[in-house]
Design a protein around this motif. Structure first.
Motif, short mmCIF file in Angstrom:
data_model
loop_
_atom_site.label_atom_id
_atom_site.label_comp_id
_atom_site.label_asym_id
_atom_site.label_seq_id
_atom_site.Cartn_x
_atom_site.Cartn_y
_atom_site.Cartn_z
N UNK A 70 69.21 37.03 -19.12
CA UNK A 70 70.65 36.77 -19.32
C UNK A 70 71.70 37.05 -17.49
N UNK A 71 70.35 38.16 -16.96
CA UNK A 71 71.07 38.38 -15.48
C UNK A 71 70.71 38.12 -14.27
N UNK A 72 69.03 37.46 -14.72
CA UNK A 72 67.54 37.11 -13.86
C UNK A 72 68.61 35.57 -13.36
N UNK A 73 68.51 35.53 -11.79
CA UNK A 73 68.92 34.68 -10.73
C UNK A 73 68.42 33.86 -10.61
N UNK A 74 67.11 33.68 -10.36
CA UNK A 74 66.08 32.84 -10.30
C UNK A 74 64.82 33.52 -10.71
N UNK A 75 63.91 32.74 -11.23
CA UNK A 75 62.65 33.63 -12.03
C UNK A 75 61.83 33.13 -11.41
N UNK A 76 60.10 33.83 -11.44
CA UNK A 76 59.78 33.50 -10.74
C UNK A 76 58.91 32.16 -10.67
#
Length: 660
Positions: A70-76
C-alpha cells in the motif's frame, strides 16, 4: 577486486545510473520513460533498502495494516517493464569519478556516462548523550518502524524528540500503537518552520485535546537508563520518563558518497548544485533531499519531483530554463489537524489574521498587497484559491482584505466552487505540481478514474490530500450546491437551441410584394438609422458578454460571484442572437458578411455546447459525464478560436458600411 555488473557491457547505449530509490528517483524514472530516455540510455537504479521505493510521507499508515504494497510507489515489475534495471539491498559505497563508475557494498561495479544522485536523507540525530541506548529509535524507514512496533509491545509511554512535521508523523504512529505520547521541541510551539506563535498555540491545544503531551522550549541534554526505563534529561527543568524514545528531529542529507568523491558539498552536508542541478562534475547531477540548491535543502516531496523532472528533461535535450526556488506550499492532515501553508507565511510584510472557533487563518501581503504567504489551521475551503492568487501574483483589494480580517473569507462563492469550475492553471496537487489543466488532459487521454488519473499524473500519490478533488474531476457526485445552477443550465440550453435550430433555418425570405409583412421588415433592415441602432446594440451586447474574461483574468476586476457571471455570459449570448436577428434577419449575405455571420453564430453555438457539456459533468449520468469530460476541452478551445477573427471582421464590416 570489484566485479563488473553483467548488464553494464551488454548494450552499446550510454549508461545512465541513478543512485537511490526514493521519491526523487522514482519520479525521475517516470519522467525518463515519458521522454523515452530509456531508449536513449541504459538506465540502472541502485537502492540501498531491500524493497522498492515507498511513500515515507504516509509511513504511519504502515502501523495499521503492515502492508508494504500500500506504500509502494513503483514495484519491481514496473521497472522491468520499462527496461530499467533495478538493484536493491546493495547500496553504493564508492563513487569513482576518474573511472566513471560506482561500486556497491558487495563489490559490484556499474559504469556510467551520466550519473544522478538521488540518495535522499537520513534522520538527524542530535548530539545527546545516550542516543545509542536500547529502545532509542529514529523514525525514517519501514525497518525503523518495525523495530519501534516490536518494542512498543512491552511499552506504555513514549517520547518523541522533535515537534516538526516528521515529529508529529512519528507521534501519530506511536499513538496508533496505543502508547501515551509526549512530544518535546526546542521551539516554544510545534512546526516552528511553518507556523507562527498564534498558529503554534492553536496546534498545541489540539494536540493536548487528543491526549498528547507537548513540551515546548525543551532542550534535551542526555538520555539515561533508569530502573523504570528511560529518562530524557533537559538542560533545565524536570526529566521525562518513558519506555522508549523516538528521534524525529529533522533530516541530514546523504552526501557522504559525494564528499568522498570530492564533489563540492555544503558545510552542513548536501551536494552543491547549480541552476541546472549539475554538481561540480558536469556528468553528475543531484536531485531531492541530497541536493543543496542556493544554500538550501528542500525537505518536501514537491521540490524533489520538480528537480527530478528538470534533470530528466535536461538529459533528454530539452534545455529547460534554470531551476528556481520551488513553491514550498504544503497541505496536510496530521493527527486530524488540517494545516495549510502557502509560499512563505513567515515572510516580512503586512499580515492579516482571522481567528475563529478552532481555526486560524493568516495572509502575508507585500507592499502591493500581493500574497507572499498564507497559513491556516483547521478547514479552509478558500486555501486553493489563495494559493492560485499567490502563484499568479494577484493583488487583493482593500475591501477583500477588510472582509478577510472580519470574516476569514474573501470570496465565499468561489471558495465553495467545485474543482470543475477552477481555472486550468490552478494547482490541484502540490506534491506533484499537477494543475487542473494537466489532470483534464490526462482525462481526455483516457484516465477516467481517480486511480488511472493518479497513475497518469502522480497526483494524490504522495500525501493523498487531493484525492477527493481527483474523484470529483472524474465524475463522482459533486458536493451539495456545487453542481452547475439550474438557471445557468436553462440559459445555456436556450442559447444552444436558438443557435442550432433557428440559425439559419429561420432566415426571413425577401419580400415579393409591397403588401407583404416582409416588405416592412425589408424596409427596416435596409434603412440606415435602424441598421446603425441595431448594429451598435449588437456590438454593445457582445462586449458586455465578454466582461466575463475580465472577471477571470484581471486581479482588480473581482466583484460578484463567478457563477453569476457565467449566467450573465450565457444570457448575453442569447440576447446577442436576438440583436443579430434585428440587425440582419439571419441573412448571412456574401463574402465578408457571410464570414462574419458564420464566425458570430459559430462562436455562440460552440460556447453553448461547451456549457452544456460542463453541466453534464456534474448533473449528467455516468456515461453522459464521461462523454462530456472528453468533449468539453476541445469545445472550449474551439469557442476561443472562433472569437479571435471576430474583432477584425467587425472592424472591416463597420468600415465597409460607412465607405460604401
Amino acid at each position: 577486486m570489484p566485479r563488473r555488473s553483467a548488464g553494464s557491457s551488454a548494450s552499446t547505449l550510454p549508461s545512465l545510473v541513478v543512485v537511490g530509490n526514493g521519491i526523487a528517483s522514482v519520479r525521475f524514472c517516470e519522467e525518463a520513460v515519458a521522454l523515452r530516455l530509456n531508449r536513449k540510455f541504459r538506465i540502472t537504479v541502485i537502492g540501498g533498502e531491500p524493497r522498492p521505493a515507498y511513500d515515507r510521507v504516509r509511513l504511519s499508515r504502515y502501523v495499521k495494516g503492515r502492508d508494504e504494497a500500500s506504500l509502494t510507489i513503483r514495484d519491481s515489475e514496473w521497472y522491468s517493464a520499462q527496461d530499467i534495471e533495478l538493484k536493491l539491498g546493495d547500496p553504493v559505497s564508492k563513487l569513482d569519478r576518474s573511472r566513471g563508475c560506482v561500486v556497491t557494498e558487495s563489490g559490484v561495479e556499474v559504469a556510467y556516462d551520466e550519473l544522478v544522485l538521488a540518495t535522499g536523507s537520513a534522520a538527524f540525530v542530535p548530539p545527546l548523550e545516550g542516543v545509542g541506548l536500547q529502545k532509542v529509535f529514529v523514525y525514517r524507514t519501514i525497518d525503523d518502524l518495525e523495530a519501534i512496533m516490536s518494542a512498543a509491545g512491552e511499552a506504555s509511554k513514549a517520547v518523541v524528540i522533535g515537534g516538526g512535521l516528521l515529529g508529529l508523523e512519528a507521534a501519530q504512529a506511536l499513538e496508533t500503537l496505543g502508547l501515551k505520547v509526549a512530544i518535546v521541541e526546542r521551539a516554544a510551539f510545534p512546526m516552528p518552520r511553518q507556523l507562527n506563535a498564534k498558529a503554534g498555540a492553536l496546534v498545541t491545544g489540539k494536540l493536548e485535546s487528543l491526549g498528547l503531551g507537548f513540551h515546548g522550549s525543551f532542550a534535551g541534554q542526555a538520555i539515561r537508563r533508569t530502573a523504570e526505563g528511560l529518562e530524557l534529561v533537559p538542560e533545565d527543568g524536570a526529566a521525562l520518563t518513558c519506555d522508549l524514545i523516538v528521534i524525529s528531529a529533522g533530516i541530514a542529507p546523504n552526501s557522504e558518497l559525494a564528499a568522498a568523491a570530492e564533489l563540492e558539498c555544503g558545510v552542513r552536508g548536501g551536494v552543491v548544485v547549480d541552476h541546472q542541478l549539475a554538481t561540480s562534475d558536469p556528468k553528475v547531477h543531484a536531485i531531492g533531499e541530497c541536493a543543496l540548491h542556493e544554500g538550501q535543502i528542500y525537505g518536501l516531496a514537491a521540490p524533489a519531483v520538480s528537480m527530478a523532472h528538470h534533470v530528466a528533461r535536461k538529459l533528454a535535450g530539452k534545455r529547460p530554463p534554470d531551476f528556481e526556488r520551488p513553491d514550498l506550499s504544503t497541505r496536510l492532515k496530521m493527527l486530524g489537524i488540517d494545516v495549510v501553508t502557502i509560499g512563505d507565511p513567515l515572510d516580512r510584510g503586512e499580515t492579516v489574521e482571522f481567528e475563529g472557533d478552532g481555526i486560524y487563518r493568516a495572509i502575508t501581503l507585500d507592499p502591493r498587497r500581493v500574497p507572499v504567504g498564507a497559513l491556516g489551521i483547521g478547514e479552509w475551503p478558500e486555501s486553493s484559491q489563495i494559493h492560485g492568487w499567490y502563484r499568479e501574483g494577484r493583488a487583493l483589494r482593500d475591501k477583500e482584505v477588510a472582509r478577510f480580517a472580519a470574516e476569514g473569507v474573501i470570496d465565499a462563492g468561489a471558495a465553495s466552487a467545485s474543482v470543475l469550475a477552477w481555472p486550468g492553471e490552478r494547482m490541484v496537487c502540490n506534491c506533484m505540481s499537477v494543475t487542473k489543466d494537466g489532470l483534464c488532459r490526462a482525462i481526455a487521454c483516457g484516465a477516467a478514474s481517480p486511480e488511472k488519473l493518479a497513475e497518469a499524473t502522480g497526483a494524490s500519490t504522495v500525501c493523498g490530500s487531493c484525492a477527493p478533488l481527483l474523484a470529483e474531476l472524474c465524475g463522482s457526485p459533486a458536493a451539495p450546491g456545487r453542481a452547475m445552477s439550474p438557471l445557468l443550465l436553462i440559459a445555456i440550453a436556450l442559447l444552444a437551441l436558438v443557435a442550432a435550430v433557428l440559425v439559419p433555418v429561420a432566415e426571413v425570405p425577401v419580400a415579393t410584394s409591397v403588401e407583404s409583412f416582409n416588405y416592412a421588415l425589408d424596409r427596416f433592415w435596409s434603412d440606415a438609422l435602424p441598421k446603425q441602432i441595431t448594429g451598435y446594440s449588437l456590438l454593445g451586447v457582445s462586449l458586455l458578454g465578454l466582461l466575463i474574461s475580465l472577471r477571470k483574468r484581471l486581479p482588480r476586476f473581482r466583484f460578484g460571484a463567478f457563477a453569476k457571471w457565467r449566467v450573465f455570459h450565457a444570457a448575453f449570448g442569447l440576447v446577442a442572437l436576438g440583436a443579430l436577428f434585428a440587425h440582419t434577419g439571419f441573412r448571412f449575405g456574401d463574402n465578408l458578411n457571410a464570414c462574419l455571420m458564420a464566425v458570430f453564430v459559430g462562436l455562440n453555438l460552440l460556447g453553448a455546447v461547451a456549457g452544456v457539456a460542463a453541466g453534464l459533468e456534474t448533473r449528467g449520468g455516468p456515461r453522459a459525464a464521461s462523454l462530456a469530460r472528453r468533449l468539453r476541452p476541445g469545445l472550449t478551445v474551439a469557442h476561443y478560436v472562433f472569437f479571435w477573427p471576430l474583432p477584425v471582421l467587425v472592424a472591416f464590416h463597420i468600415a465597409a458600411a460607412y465607405i460604401y
